[in-house]
Design a protein around this motif. Structure first.
Motif, PDB file in Angstrom:
ATOM      1  N   LEU A  44     -75.496  20.932 -23.262  1.00  0.00           N
ATOM      2  CA  LEU A  44     -74.360  21.477 -24.005  1.00  0.00           C
ATOM      3  C   LEU A  44     -73.337  21.985 -23.002  1.00  0.00           C
ATOM      4  O   LEU A  44     -73.662  22.751 -22.098  1.00  0.00           O
ATOM      5  CB  LEU A  44     -74.834  22.629 -24.901  1.00  0.00           C
ATOM      6  CG  LEU A  44     -73.763  23.330 -25.746  1.00  0.00           C
ATOM      7  CD1 LEU A  44     -73.146  22.356 -26.734  1.00  0.00           C
ATOM      8  CD2 LEU A  44     -74.360  24.534 -26.471  1.00  0.00           C
ATOM      9  N   ARG A  60     -66.053  21.694 -26.735  1.00  0.00           N
ATOM     10  CA  ARG A  60     -67.517  21.756 -26.618  1.00  0.00           C
ATOM     11  C   ARG A  60     -68.066  20.328 -26.708  1.00  0.00           C
ATOM     12  O   ARG A  60     -67.742  19.596 -27.654  1.00  0.00           O
ATOM     13  CB  ARG A  60     -68.110  22.638 -27.720  1.00  0.00           C
ATOM     14  CG  ARG A  60     -69.633  22.839 -27.566  1.00  0.00           C
ATOM     15  CD  ARG A  60     -70.153  23.871 -28.563  1.00  0.00           C
ATOM     16  NE  ARG A  60     -69.640  25.189 -28.237  1.00  0.00           N
ATOM     17  CZ  ARG A  60     -68.898  25.920 -29.070  1.00  0.00           C
ATOM     18  NH1 ARG A  60     -68.597  25.472 -30.263  1.00  0.00           N
ATOM     19  NH2 ARG A  60     -68.466  27.115 -28.705  1.00  0.00           N
ATOM     20  N   ILE A  61     -68.871  19.945 -25.732  1.00  0.00           N
ATOM     21  CA  ILE A  61     -69.445  18.598 -25.717  1.00  0.00           C
ATOM     22  C   ILE A  61     -70.964  18.676 -25.697  1.00  0.00           C
ATOM     23  O   ILE A  61     -71.553  19.697 -25.322  1.00  0.00           O
ATOM     24  CB  ILE A  61     -68.969  17.772 -24.498  1.00  0.00           C
ATOM     25  CG1 ILE A  61     -69.535  18.378 -23.194  1.00  0.00           C
ATOM     26  CG2 ILE A  61     -67.455  17.683 -24.452  1.00  0.00           C
ATOM     27  CD1 ILE A  61     -69.451  17.436 -22.014  1.00  0.00           C
ATOM     28  N   VAL A  62     -71.591  17.568 -26.099  1.00  0.00           N
ATOM     29  CA  VAL A  62     -73.044  17.432 -26.016  1.00  0.00           C
ATOM     30  C   VAL A  62     -73.341  16.121 -25.298  1.00  0.00           C
ATOM     31  O   VAL A  62     -72.762  15.081 -25.628  1.00  0.00           O
ATOM     32  CB  VAL A  62     -73.694  17.419 -27.409  1.00  0.00           C
ATOM     33  CG1 VAL A  62     -75.205  17.262 -27.277  1.00  0.00           C
ATOM     34  CG2 VAL A  62     -73.373  18.682 -28.165  1.00  0.00           C
ATOM     35  N   ARG A  64     -76.157  13.531 -24.803  1.00  0.00           N
ATOM     36  CA  ARG A  64     -77.437  13.094 -25.364  1.00  0.00           C
ATOM     37  C   ARG A  64     -77.955  11.904 -24.566  1.00  0.00           C
ATOM     38  O   ARG A  64     -77.231  10.940 -24.323  1.00  0.00           O
ATOM     39  CB  ARG A  64     -77.268  12.715 -26.836  1.00  0.00           C
ATOM     40  CG  ARG A  64     -76.913  13.889 -27.725  1.00  0.00           C
ATOM     41  CD  ARG A  64     -76.859  13.469 -29.190  1.00  0.00           C
ATOM     42  NE  ARG A  64     -76.760  14.639 -30.064  1.00  0.00           N
ATOM     43  CZ  ARG A  64     -75.616  15.136 -30.513  1.00  0.00           C
ATOM     44  NH1 ARG A  64     -74.479  14.563 -30.166  1.00  0.00           N
ATOM     45  NH2 ARG A  64     -75.611  16.202 -31.293  1.00  0.00           N
ATOM     46  N   GLU A  73     -70.665  13.305 -26.476  1.00  0.00           N
ATOM     47  CA  GLU A  73     -69.968  13.475 -27.748  1.00  0.00           C
ATOM     48  C   GLU A  73     -69.182  14.780 -27.738  1.00  0.00           C
ATOM     49  O   GLU A  73     -69.706  15.819 -27.328  1.00  0.00           O
ATOM     50  CB  GLU A  73     -70.958  13.483 -28.914  1.00  0.00           C
ATOM     51  CG  GLU A  73     -71.688  12.161 -29.101  1.00  0.00           C
ATOM     52  CD  GLU A  73     -72.635  12.204 -30.289  1.00  0.00           C
ATOM     53  OE1 GLU A  73     -72.631  13.229 -31.015  1.00  0.00           O
ATOM     54  OE2 GLU A  73     -73.382  11.233 -30.478  1.00  0.00           O
ATOM     55  N   GLU A  75     -67.922  17.773 -29.685  1.00  0.00           N
ATOM     56  CA  GLU A  75     -68.304  18.454 -30.922  1.00  0.00           C
ATOM     57  C   GLU A  75     -67.142  19.232 -31.535  1.00  0.00           C
ATOM     58  O   GLU A  75     -66.924  19.190 -32.733  1.00  0.00           O
ATOM     59  CB  GLU A  75     -69.476  19.419 -30.654  1.00  0.00           C
ATOM     60  CG  GLU A  75     -70.764  18.737 -30.254  1.00  0.00           C
ATOM     61  CD  GLU A  75     -71.385  17.955 -31.396  1.00  0.00           C
ATOM     62  OE1 GLU A  75     -71.324  18.427 -32.551  1.00  0.00           O
ATOM     63  OE2 GLU A  75     -71.912  16.861 -31.123  1.00  0.00           O
ATOM     64  N   GLN A  76     -66.417  19.988 -30.706  1.00  0.00           N
ATOM     65  CA  GLN A  76     -65.288  20.785 -31.190  1.00  0.00           C
ATOM     66  C   GLN A  76     -64.174  20.841 -30.160  1.00  0.00           C
ATOM     67  O   GLN A  76     -64.427  20.743 -28.951  1.00  0.00           O
ATOM     68  CB  GLN A  76     -65.710  22.250 -31.490  1.00  0.00           C
ATOM     69  CG  GLN A  76     -66.605  22.442 -32.689  1.00  0.00           C
ATOM     70  CD  GLN A  76     -68.057  22.545 -32.282  1.00  0.00           C
ATOM     71  OE1 GLN A  76     -68.376  22.820 -31.135  1.00  0.00           O
ATOM     72  NE2 GLN A  76     -68.947  22.328 -33.227  1.00  0.00           N
ATOM     73  N   CYS A  96     -76.410  29.049 -37.468  1.00  0.00           N
ATOM     74  CA  CYS A  96     -75.980  27.709 -37.083  1.00  0.00           C
ATOM     75  C   CYS A  96     -75.758  26.889 -38.349  1.00  0.00           C
ATOM     76  O   CYS A  96     -76.534  26.988 -39.297  1.00  0.00           O
ATOM     77  CB  CYS A  96     -77.043  27.054 -36.209  1.00  0.00           C
ATOM     78  SG  CYS A  96     -76.622  25.382 -35.694  1.00  0.00           S
ATOM     79  N   ASP A  99     -75.144  21.402 -37.583  1.00  0.00           N
ATOM     80  CA  ASP A  99     -75.817  20.849 -36.409  1.00  0.00           C
ATOM     81  C   ASP A  99     -76.247  21.998 -35.507  1.00  0.00           C
ATOM     82  O   ASP A  99     -76.272  23.148 -35.923  1.00  0.00           O
ATOM     83  CB  ASP A  99     -74.898  19.883 -35.649  1.00  0.00           C
ATOM     84  CG  ASP A  99     -73.542  20.524 -35.348  1.00  0.00           C
ATOM     85  OD1 ASP A  99     -73.526  21.664 -34.856  1.00  0.00           O
ATOM     86  OD2 ASP A  99     -72.499  19.885 -35.596  1.00  0.00           O
ATOM     87  N   TYR A 101     -74.696  23.092 -32.843  1.00  0.00           N
ATOM     88  CA  TYR A 101     -73.659  23.566 -31.945  1.00  0.00           C
ATOM     89  C   TYR A 101     -72.464  24.229 -32.625  1.00  0.00           C
ATOM     90  O   TYR A 101     -71.490  24.550 -31.964  1.00  0.00           O
ATOM     91  CB  TYR A 101     -73.200  22.403 -31.052  1.00  0.00           C
ATOM     92  CG  TYR A 101     -74.375  21.683 -30.442  1.00  0.00           C
ATOM     93  CD1 TYR A 101     -75.204  22.327 -29.534  1.00  0.00           C
ATOM     94  CD2 TYR A 101     -74.700  20.387 -30.826  1.00  0.00           C
ATOM     95  CE1 TYR A 101     -76.309  21.692 -28.991  1.00  0.00           C
ATOM     96  CE2 TYR A 101     -75.806  19.734 -30.282  1.00  0.00           C
ATOM     97  CZ  TYR A 101     -76.612  20.398 -29.382  1.00  0.00           C
ATOM     98  OH  TYR A 101     -77.706  19.779 -28.858  1.00  0.00           O
ATOM     99  N   SER A 102     -72.524  24.423 -33.928  1.00  0.00           N
ATOM    100  CA  SER A 102     -71.480  25.168 -34.643  1.00  0.00           C
ATOM    101  C   SER A 102     -72.110  26.445 -35.176  1.00  0.00           C
ATOM    102  O   SER A 102     -73.024  26.397 -36.000  1.00  0.00           O
ATOM    103  CB  SER A 102     -70.906  24.337 -35.805  1.00  0.00           C
ATOM    104  OG  SER A 102     -70.228  23.216 -35.328  1.00  0.00           O
TER     105      SER A 102
END
Length: 291
Positions: A44, A60-62, A64, A73, A75-76, A96, A99, A101-102
């Motif tokens: 994250l 914000r990225i993830v 994977r 990806e 995310e926000q 949460c 998902d 991450y929010s």
């Protein structure tokens, strides 16, 4: 209604293509970069780019892992304004949604007992501190205004102000007693709430709403942490977006004795602000938990 990103000086970002350009700029040259490994072994990342004093866009990225390939990806992409003041809170919980991450935080302002919800921006700091079972009782919150108007204060003489101050101090004591489990205090608070509601309905038959209510803090949609706000302006600070050159006001408000910071783009504010006047508007609430 304007988007929250307008509040920090990006009034011309009106479509997805322009937003994607901003995302690329932030990921390429962030001011602050944080990363953490999640329980599911994903990475994250939070990328903050500064565009003014205490004013950022956060991506914000993830990352994977899928066999040999890593998939990134976004995310926000959200505006973030770091508050200047801490708010002491009780009953703080972080949830949460959708998902991993929010997150949003739910709490009560310690003295007034006023409940509120805000979108959590420092997810990495929070999740790492939470894994160590740390306790949290302070937050920093800013309302990003999507519209706003300056309205006149309610005129009161010294005696009326003294009586109101005394009543609010009594109310704070009652809130603390109720929080500690005092059943009598809980019953009195419920009774006073009903009486105030009845008085408000009676007065509104003959008086203007803004001449009755000195302030309010009412959720319009809990899911998006959007609030209708009315509060007295105690401080005014001018900020400038370094990229767009648009100017913003940062107000410190007194909302029924709860301190709250609000940022609004000068372009969308109706009226000329000054200390003692009131701000009325709609705000998207975001902030951080102090870890």
């Amino acid at each position: 209604m304007e988007a929250p990103i307008t509040a920090i000086g990006f009034s011309k970002i009106v479509d997805e293509d322009k937003l994607q350009e901003m995302v690329k700029e932030i990921l390429d040259k962030p001011t602050i970069q944080l990363a953490s490994k999640t329980k599911s072994k994903e990475i994250l990342g939070e990328y903050y780019k500064k565009y003014g004093e205490n004013t950022y866009l956060m991506v914000r990225i993830v990352v994977r892992s899928e066999k040999k390939d890593a998939k990134i990806e976004v995310e926000q992409c959200e505006p973030y304004v770091e508050a200047r003041h801490c708010i002491e809170v009780e009953e703080l919980t972080v949830e949460c949604i959708d998902d991993d991450y929010s997150y949003y935080a739910i709490c009560e302002e310690k003295e007034t007992g006023m409940p509120f919800i805000f979108w959590l921006q420092n997810v990495i700091d929070y999740t790492e501190a939470n894994s160590e079972n740390k306790k949290f009782n302070k937050v920093k919150v800013v309302g990003l205004a999507t519209e706003g108007t300056i309205v006149l204060p309610i005129e009161r003489d010294e005696e009326e102000e003294s009586i109101e101050k005394e009543e609010r101090e009594k109310f704070k004591v009652m809130v603390q007693r109720a929080r500690e489990g005092d059943e009598e205090a809980k019953e009195l608070l419920e009774k006073e709430e009903k009486e105030l509601d009845e008085q408000l309905k009676e007065r509104m038959l003959e008086e203007d709403f803004l001449s009755i209510m000195s302030g309010y803090f009412v959720p319009t949609t809990l899911e998006d942490a959007i609030y209708a706000i009315l509060g007295e302006i105690k401080e005014i600070h001018i900020r400038k977006n370094m990229k767009t050159k648009e100017e913003m006001y940062l107000f410190v408000l007194n909302v029924n004795d709860m301190p709250l910071e609000v940022m609004i783009n000068k372009k969308i504010l109706i009226g000329e602000p000054s200390i003692g006047m009131r701000f009325m508007g709609t705000c998207w609430l975001q902030g951080t938990v102090i870890c």
